[in-house]
Design a protein around this motif. Structure first.
Motif, PDB file in Angstrom:
ATOM      1  N   LEU A 281       0.830  -1.217   0.000  1.00 43.97           N
ATOM      2  CA  LEU A 281       0.000   0.000   0.000  1.00 43.97           C
ATOM      3  C   LEU A 281       0.857   1.257   0.000  1.00 43.97           C
ATOM      4  N   GLU A 282       1.957   1.230   0.772  1.00 44.06           N
ATOM      5  CA  GLU A 282       2.840   2.397   0.830  1.00 44.06           C
ATOM      6  C   GLU A 282       3.555   2.613  -0.500  1.00 44.06           C
ATOM      7  N   GLU A 283       4.011   1.514  -1.122  1.00 45.61           N
ATOM      8  CA  GLU A 283       4.712   1.631  -2.405  1.00 45.61           C
ATOM      9  C   GLU A 283       3.812   2.231  -3.482  1.00 45.61           C
ATOM     10  N   LYS A 284       2.529   1.873  -3.439  1.00 43.65           N
ATOM     11  CA  LYS A 284       1.580   2.357  -4.447  1.00 43.65           C
ATOM     12  C   LYS A 284       0.828   3.608  -3.999  1.00 43.65           C
ATOM     13  N   LYS A 285       1.230   4.112  -2.790  1.00 41.19           N
ATOM     14  CA  LYS A 285       0.599   5.315  -2.233  1.00 41.19           C
ATOM     15  C   LYS A 285      -0.934   5.173  -2.147  1.00 41.19           C
ATOM     16  N   LEU A 286      -1.341   4.035  -1.622  1.00 38.37           N
ATOM     17  CA  LEU A 286      -2.773   3.728  -1.522  1.00 38.37           C
ATOM     18  C   LEU A 286      -3.217   3.466  -0.080  1.00 38.37           C
ATOM     19  N   THR A 287      -2.365   3.840   0.872  1.00 37.40           N
ATOM     20  CA  THR A 287      -2.692   3.569   2.276  1.00 37.40           C
ATOM     21  C   THR A 287      -3.972   4.272   2.706  1.00 37.40           C
ATOM     22  N   GLU A 288      -4.101   5.540   2.351  1.00 40.51           N
ATOM     23  CA  GLU A 288      -5.290   6.295   2.737  1.00 40.51           C
ATOM     24  C   GLU A 288      -6.546   5.729   2.074  1.00 40.51           C
ATOM     25  N   THR A 289      -6.411   5.334   0.824  1.00 43.38           N
ATOM     26  CA  THR A 289      -7.553   4.741   0.116  1.00 43.38           C
ATOM     27  C   THR A 289      -8.026   3.472   0.810  1.00 43.38           C
ATOM     28  N   PHE A 290      -7.079   2.625   1.207  1.00 40.15           N
ATOM     29  CA  PHE A 290      -7.440   1.386   1.885  1.00 40.15           C
ATOM     30  C   PHE A 290      -8.032   1.662   3.265  1.00 40.15           C
ATOM     31  N   ASN A 291      -7.494   2.655   3.967  1.00 43.48           N
ATOM     32  CA  ASN A 291      -8.028   3.002   5.289  1.00 43.48           C
ATOM     33  C   ASN A 291      -9.493   3.439   5.198  1.00 43.48           C
ATOM     34  N   ASN A 292      -9.849   4.076   4.101  1.00 43.42           N
ATOM     35  CA  ASN A 292     -11.251   4.459   3.906  1.00 43.42           C
ATOM     36  C   ASN A 292     -12.136   3.220   3.751  1.00 43.42           C
ATOM     37  N   LYS A 293     -11.603   2.182   3.121  1.00 45.71           N
ATOM     38  CA  LYS A 293     -12.346   0.932   2.984  1.00 45.71           C
ATOM     39  C   LYS A 293     -12.485   0.242   4.346  1.00 45.71           C
ATOM     40  N   VAL A 294     -11.426   0.334   5.154  1.00 48.61           N
ATOM     41  CA  VAL A 294     -11.477  -0.235   6.502  1.00 48.61           C
ATOM     42  C   VAL A 294     -12.548   0.466   7.329  1.00 48.61           C
ATOM     43  N   ALA A 295     -12.688   1.767   7.119  1.00 49.49           N
ATOM     44  CA  ALA A 295     -13.712   2.532   7.844  1.00 49.49           C
ATOM     45  C   ALA A 295     -15.109   2.021   7.526  1.00 49.49           C
ATOM     46  N   VAL A 296     -15.353   1.705   6.260  1.00 51.02           N
ATOM     47  CA  VAL A 296     -16.663   1.159   5.877  1.00 51.02           C
ATOM     48  C   VAL A 296     -16.908  -0.166   6.586  1.00 51.02           C
ATOM     49  N   SER A 297     -15.888  -1.011   6.627  1.00 52.22           N
ATOM     50  CA  SER A 297     -16.040  -2.306   7.303  1.00 52.22           C
ATOM     51  C   SER A 297     -16.282  -2.122   8.796  1.00 52.22           C
ATOM     52  N   SER A 298     -15.697  -1.059   9.377  1.00 52.67           N
ATOM     53  CA  SER A 298     -15.916  -0.780  10.798  1.00 52.67           C
ATOM     54  C   SER A 298     -17.388  -0.506  11.077  1.00 52.67           C
ATOM     55  N   TYR A 299     -18.032   0.213  10.184  1.00 54.66           N
ATOM     56  CA  TYR A 299     -19.455   0.505  10.365  1.00 54.66           C
ATOM     57  C   TYR A 299     -20.290  -0.774  10.272  1.00 54.66           C
ATOM     58  N   ILE A 300     -19.893  -1.686   9.386  1.00 56.12           N
ATOM     59  CA  ILE A 300     -20.607  -2.956   9.269  1.00 56.12           C
ATOM     60  C   ILE A 300     -20.431  -3.777  10.543  1.00 56.12           C
ATOM     61  N   VAL A 301     -19.183  -3.857  11.031  1.00 56.81           N
ATOM     62  CA  VAL A 301     -18.900  -4.629  12.240  1.00 56.81           C
ATOM     63  C   VAL A 301     -19.609  -4.014  13.449  1.00 56.81           C
ATOM     64  N   ALA A 302     -19.554  -2.693  13.566  1.00 56.77           N
ATOM     65  CA  ALA A 302     -20.221  -2.025  14.688  1.00 56.77           C
ATOM     66  C   ALA A 302     -21.720  -2.294  14.656  1.00 56.77           C
TER      67      ALA A 302
END
Length: 233
Positions: free
Chosen positions: A137-158
């Motif tokens: 993710l860091e090499e492709k500079k996509l860390t923030e993009t992936f973190n946004n996807k993790v946020a969506v999953s957090s709402y599902i889990v919550a």
């Protein structure tokens, strides 16, 4: 074992949890709560000793403090205390709703921290090779993009824990109708424990699986690589 393999810590397993946390307590409270056997109070104490002992065994086996094991132990102690003190069933209902509700809040709150709880719940180190994924993710500079996807999953889990909270409360209010300290009340407590699995656990697990499948799909979509390449072998 090769040096590249990750040694997995021992686990108690699904069937161990099912037997000691649900099956045995249900049988004890259902069939041993009459006065000719253990009586309502002693049957509750005996029944709850199984999940309590199992919780401590799990902590000893894994050799680390698991917040969910601790919450399970606290839950058993509270159930035993409320029942043995013959407090109104409303306290059991509140307790049953409070614990998953607090976990749901923790999932939402930690989403804004560096270590979102959702990663420990469904994408832990035993499942995902996080160093490899983070490097990609860091090499492709996509860390923030992936973190946004993790946020969506957090709402599902919550939402799964909030659903569990509501169902816990409704189930306790529906089943616990007898006077605390009676054989009927103890049998109702056993019935509530038995029904908690199909009524509460299954719907919540479905949402957790949806969140996991969503993140698997996003790992592949964001990195452009098969998700299998980031899973632990």
């Amino acid at each position: 074992m090769s040096t590249t393999e990750v040694e997995k810590p021992p686990q108690t397993g699904f069937f161990g949890n099912l037997i000691f946390n649900i099956a045995v307590p249900v049988l004890v409270m259902t069939y041993l709560s009459s006065d000719e056997y253990l009586g309502p109070m002693w049957s509750i104490a005996f029944a709850l000793s199984f999940p309590l002992a199992f919780g401590f065994y799990d902590l000893k086996l894994t050799k680390k403090i698991n917040p969910f094991s601790v919450l399970g132990i606290v839950s058993v102690i509270l159930t035993g205390g409320i029942s043995l003190l013959k407090l109104p069933a409303e306290y059991i209902a509140i307790k049953e709703a409070a614990i998953p509700g607090l976990i749901g809040l923790a999932v939402l709150i930690t989403q804004f921290s560096k270590k979102p709880l959702v990663k420990a719940l469904i994408l832990n180190d035993q499942l995902v090779n996080w160093p490899k994924l983070n490097n990609t993710l860091e090499e492709k500079k996509l860390t923030e993009t992936f973190n946004n996807k993790v946020a969506v999953s957090s709402y599902i889990v919550a939402s799964s824990f909030f659903l569990s909270s509501v169902l816990n409360y409704l189930l306790a209010k529906w089943i616990l109708v007898s006077e605390p300290g009676t054989t009927a009340y103890t049998e109702e407590l056993g019935r509530m424990t038995a029904l908690s699995y199909p009524v509460i656990v299954i719907p919540s697990m479905i949402l957790l699986i949806i969140a996991l499948m969503y993140l698997f799909k996003q790992i592949s979509a964001v990195t452009g690589e098969p998700v299998e390449s980031f899973l632990q072998q």
